[in-house]
Scaffold this active site. Structure first.
Site, mmCIF file in Angstrom:
data_model
loop_
_atom_site.group_PDB
_atom_site.id
_atom_site.type_symbol
_atom_site.label_atom_id
_atom_site.label_comp_id
_atom_site.label_asym_id
_atom_site.label_seq_id
_atom_site.Cartn_x
_atom_site.Cartn_y
_atom_site.Cartn_z
ATOM 1 N N GLU A 255 2.596 -10.910 -6.808
ATOM 2 C CA GLU A 255 3.843 -10.191 -7.121
ATOM 3 C C GLU A 255 3.985 -9.113 -6.059
ATOM 4 O O GLU A 255 3.421 -8.027 -6.180
ATOM 5 C CB GLU A 255 3.750 -9.559 -8.519
ATOM 6 N N CYS A 289 9.655 -2.397 -7.467
ATOM 7 C CA CYS A 289 9.721 -3.612 -6.650
ATOM 8 C C CYS A 289 11.140 -4.169 -6.707
ATOM 9 O O CYS A 289 11.598 -4.835 -5.785
ATOM 10 C CB CYS A 289 8.699 -4.628 -7.118
HETATM 11 P P1 NAD Z 1 -0.481 -1.713 -2.053
HETATM 12 O O1 NAD Z 1 -0.360 -3.079 -1.498
HETATM 13 O O2 NAD Z 1 -0.797 -0.609 -1.122
HETATM 14 O O3 NAD Z 1 -1.634 -1.675 -3.172
HETATM 15 C C1 NAD Z 1 -1.549 -2.450 -4.344
HETATM 16 C C2 NAD Z 1 -2.934 -2.728 -4.867
HETATM 17 O O4 NAD Z 1 -3.611 -3.617 -3.978
HETATM 18 C C3 NAD Z 1 -3.837 -1.489 -4.973
HETATM 19 O O5 NAD Z 1 -4.619 -1.619 -6.139
HETATM 20 C C4 NAD Z 1 -4.694 -1.576 -3.718
HETATM 21 O O6 NAD Z 1 -5.927 -0.933 -3.824
HETATM 22 C C5 NAD Z 1 -4.869 -3.080 -3.567
HETATM 23 N N1 NAD Z 1 -5.088 -3.576 -2.209
HETATM 24 C C6 NAD Z 1 -4.513 -3.121 -1.067
HETATM 25 N N2 NAD Z 1 -4.882 -3.908 -0.027
HETATM 26 C C7 NAD Z 1 -5.694 -4.874 -0.530
HETATM 27 C C8 NAD Z 1 -6.389 -5.985 0.038
HETATM 28 N N3 NAD Z 1 -6.325 -6.257 1.332
HETATM 29 N N4 NAD Z 1 -7.109 -6.788 -0.783
HETATM 30 C C9 NAD Z 1 -7.172 -6.537 -2.115
HETATM 31 N N5 NAD Z 1 -6.553 -5.490 -2.692
HETATM 32 C C10 NAD Z 1 -5.817 -4.667 -1.923
HETATM 33 O O7 NAD Z 1 0.864 -1.422 -2.862
HETATM 34 P P2 NAD Z 1 1.348 -0.071 -3.562
HETATM 35 O O8 NAD Z 1 1.763 0.905 -2.525
HETATM 36 O O9 NAD Z 1 0.376 0.347 -4.609
HETATM 37 O O10 NAD Z 1 2.645 -0.594 -4.362
HETATM 38 C C11 NAD Z 1 3.889 -0.778 -3.786
HETATM 39 C C12 NAD Z 1 4.140 -2.230 -3.448
HETATM 40 O O11 NAD Z 1 3.942 -3.050 -4.584
HETATM 41 C C13 NAD Z 1 5.571 -2.471 -3.021
HETATM 42 O O12 NAD Z 1 5.575 -3.366 -1.939
HETATM 43 C C14 NAD Z 1 6.201 -3.117 -4.250
HETATM 44 O O13 NAD Z 1 7.340 -3.910 -3.995
HETATM 45 C C15 NAD Z 1 5.057 -3.923 -4.757
HETATM 46 N N6 NAD Z 1 5.221 -4.251 -6.161
HETATM 47 C C16 NAD Z 1 5.613 -5.518 -6.473
HETATM 48 C C17 NAD Z 1 5.830 -5.853 -7.792
HETATM 49 C C18 NAD Z 1 6.285 -7.243 -8.158
HETATM 50 O O14 NAD Z 1 6.210 -7.571 -9.328
HETATM 51 N N7 NAD Z 1 6.764 -8.058 -7.245
HETATM 52 C C19 NAD Z 1 5.640 -4.912 -8.810
HETATM 53 C C20 NAD Z 1 5.235 -3.631 -8.452
HETATM 54 C C21 NAD Z 1 5.031 -3.314 -7.123
#
Ligand code: NAD
Length: 502
Positions: A255, A289
């Site tokens: 997601e 998102c």
């Molecule tokens: P992020 O990608 O920085 O982090 C999200 C999560 O992933 C955190 O728990 C982080 O520690 C982990 N993470 C980061 N890199 C990783 C890797 N290489 N391997 C495994 N885990 C990793 O995102 P954020 O800043 O917390 O959230 C914002 C983003 O999330 C936006 O792009 C938003 O659109 C997206 N989002 C999408 C949805 C959806 O349902 N499509 C919902 C909410 C947020």
């Protein structure tokens, strides 16, 4: 404005501050920049021990009949009802969203529990007609094992519950790594559910919580003991997770980022379109998102709509999100503020014209450096910055001549999460929803892009990752399908009419 007594909320949610030499994360509120609490980071040794215990918990939990698992989830829903005010306030304070949205997020958790309770009696498999006499064919759905959940900061608790409630009734145990930016709300949830498992003499490790950053997430992605990893976050994170999980032939639900647009046609109800656009663009300070990032407006109403939009932005109140009078709270941290400023700069360099200027807000009423002004830029759809998701309240507006062009603009970005058309014209609406219309996972008519009901399958296409969570038949991703054939004859007829005489 109601003051938030964070220490009493933490006390009621049984959250204790840790101190000491072990590696830890301190969570700071974007609302006022103050430290909320500190939690220990999960070490490799702790992780190994917990995954081991989760495996043991799975062997017990999968034996519990699904409707009985549903009964446990019902109790979790009730516990969330009890703690709704405290948890909702904590969500607002740790993430920075408005109090209404914080409470709304907890309500979504309660709703998904209710949904999962009903689902626990409906994990139906098909019976199929066998081509062989005296044979019965059917399929059944069985649990997977440990479901990993990686969540983003912007929905610090709801996304976990969308996954966990469904995964649990399906017979799985969950291992949750929340965002390192919102560890305290996660700990609060863990306390609430552990209490329910304890009370029912079930292992606490049906719900496991680990705390850490991307490194811990990468550890989960490459761990073959996690058959399904549901990861919510940026597209960059999703690409990394997808590769690591695919390398071990595991499964993912991804997601990821969105770049959501609303098409506003000459047949739109302008009042609805305006409200949907403004709420979609500035709600949660542009950190959903499903936030509306692009408005594609018909040229005949472009100028008049723009005037109304600018006027509406003038009325926005920005400030402490716990004050219900404010519409827009802070961004999550200073890094997010920098990305916002960088996007504005790049938009201007590409030729974007700001009709509502952005900027960082300082002084009285802004007790942290994370408050920014929602802004609007007139752009051309092909600008590089318009193709990207900037997780901040920047709205891009652009013109179109005919609906085909509007749909092409709407689809012509790498992401495919949410989309909407504002029209009272049946042909336009149906065209937008047809095979020639929106390419997104969510396509709405006369509703904005932002927000979704738990009853539908939630997720997007293209760089949004392709996963589906929450309602409809999304549960199937949390189970394995087994096709069963029973021969109750005294012969062994082979399929496809093959004979094999010995
Ligand atoms: P992020 O990608 O920085 O982090 C999200 C999560 O992933 C955190 O728990 C982080 O520690 C982990 N993470 C980061 N890199 C990783 C890797 N290489 N391997 C495994 N885990 C990793 O995102 P954020 O800043 O917390 O959230 C914002 C983003 O999330 C936006 O792009 C938003 O659109 C997206 N989002 C999408 C949805 C959806 O349902 N499509 C919902 C909410 C947020």
């Amino acid at each position: 404005m109601k003051a938030i007594h964070i220490s009493s909320i933490l006390e009621r949610l049984c959250i204790q501050n840790v101190s000491g030499t072990s590696p830890s994360i301190t969570s700071f509120s974007p609302v006022d920049g103050k430290a909320i609490a500190t939690v220990p980071i999960t070490t490799r040794v702790d992780y190994e021990a917990l995954v081991g215990k989760a495996g043991v918990a799975f062997s017990q939990w999968k034996q519990v009949p699904a409707p009985k698992r549903g009964e446990i989830v019902r109790q979790i829903g009730d516990a969330l009802r009890l703690h709704k005010q405290d948890l909702g306030r904590l969500v607002s304070y740790e993430m920075g969203k408005s109090l209404q949205e914080g409470l709304g997020e907890v309500q979504e958790m309660i709703d998904i529990c209710d949904f999962a309770v009903g689902l626990s009696r409906q994990l139906y498999g098909l019976t199929t007609q066998s081509e062989r006499p005296a044979h019965r064919m059917f399929e059944q759905w069985l649990p997977l094992g440990i479901v990993g959940i990686i969540s983003a900061f912007n929905f610090p608790v709801a996304v976990w519950s969308w996954n966990a409630a469904i995964a649990w009734v399906c017979g799985n145990v969950c291992l949750w790594k929340p965002s390192e930016k919102t560890p305290i709300t996660a700990l609060a949830c863990q306390k609430i559910v552990s209490e329910i498992f304890n009370r029912n003499d079930l292992p606490q490790e049906i719900s496991c919580l680990i705390q850490g950053d991307a490194e811990l997430g990468k550890q989960m992605a490459s761990d073959p003991r996690i058959p399904l990893l549901s990861a919510t976050g940026s597209t960059r994170m999703g690409k990394s997770v997808a590769q690591a999980v695919a390398a071990r032939l595991g499964r993912t639900i991804l997601e990821l980022g969105g770049n959501n647009a609303i098409i506003i046609t000459p047949h739109a109800d302008t009042k609805t379109a305006l409200l949907a656009s403004v709420f979609g663009a500035v709600g949660t300070a542009g950190q959903r998102c499903t936030t509306t990032r692009r408005l594609i407006i018909h040229e005949s109403i472009y100028e008049s709509f723009k005037v109304q939009l600018v006027d509406a932005y003038k009325q926005l109140k920005i400030g402490n999100p716990l004050d219900e009078a404010n519409h827009v709270g802070p961004l999550i941290d200073e890094a997010a503020v920098n990305s916002y400023l960088e996007a504005i700069k790049r938009c201007k360099q590409e030729g974007g014209k700001f009709i509502v200027e952005g900027g960082v807000l300082k002084g009285d009423g802004y007790p942290s450096p994370c408050y920014v002004k929602p802004c609007i830029a007139e752009v051309e759809p092909h600008y590089k910055i318009v193709q990207q998701e900037t997780f901040a309240p920047i709205l891009y507006v652009m013109k179109y001549k005919d609906l085909e062009e509007a749909i092409a603009i709407q689809n012509n970005v790498p992401q495919g999460l949410s989309s909407a058309i504002m029209t009272l014209n049946l042909r336009e609406a149906e065209h937008f929803l047809s095979v020639n219309g929106s390419d997104c996972g969510i396509a709405n008519v006369n509703i904005g892009t932002s927000g979704a009901e738990i009853g539908g399958a939630f997720g997007g296409e293209k760089e949004t990752g392709g996963g589906r969570e929450s309602g409809s038949d999304a549960w199937k991703a949390y189970m394995r399908r087994q096709t069963n054939t029973i021969n109750y004859s005294d012969k062994l007829p082979l399929a496809q009419g093959i004979t094999f005489n010995l």
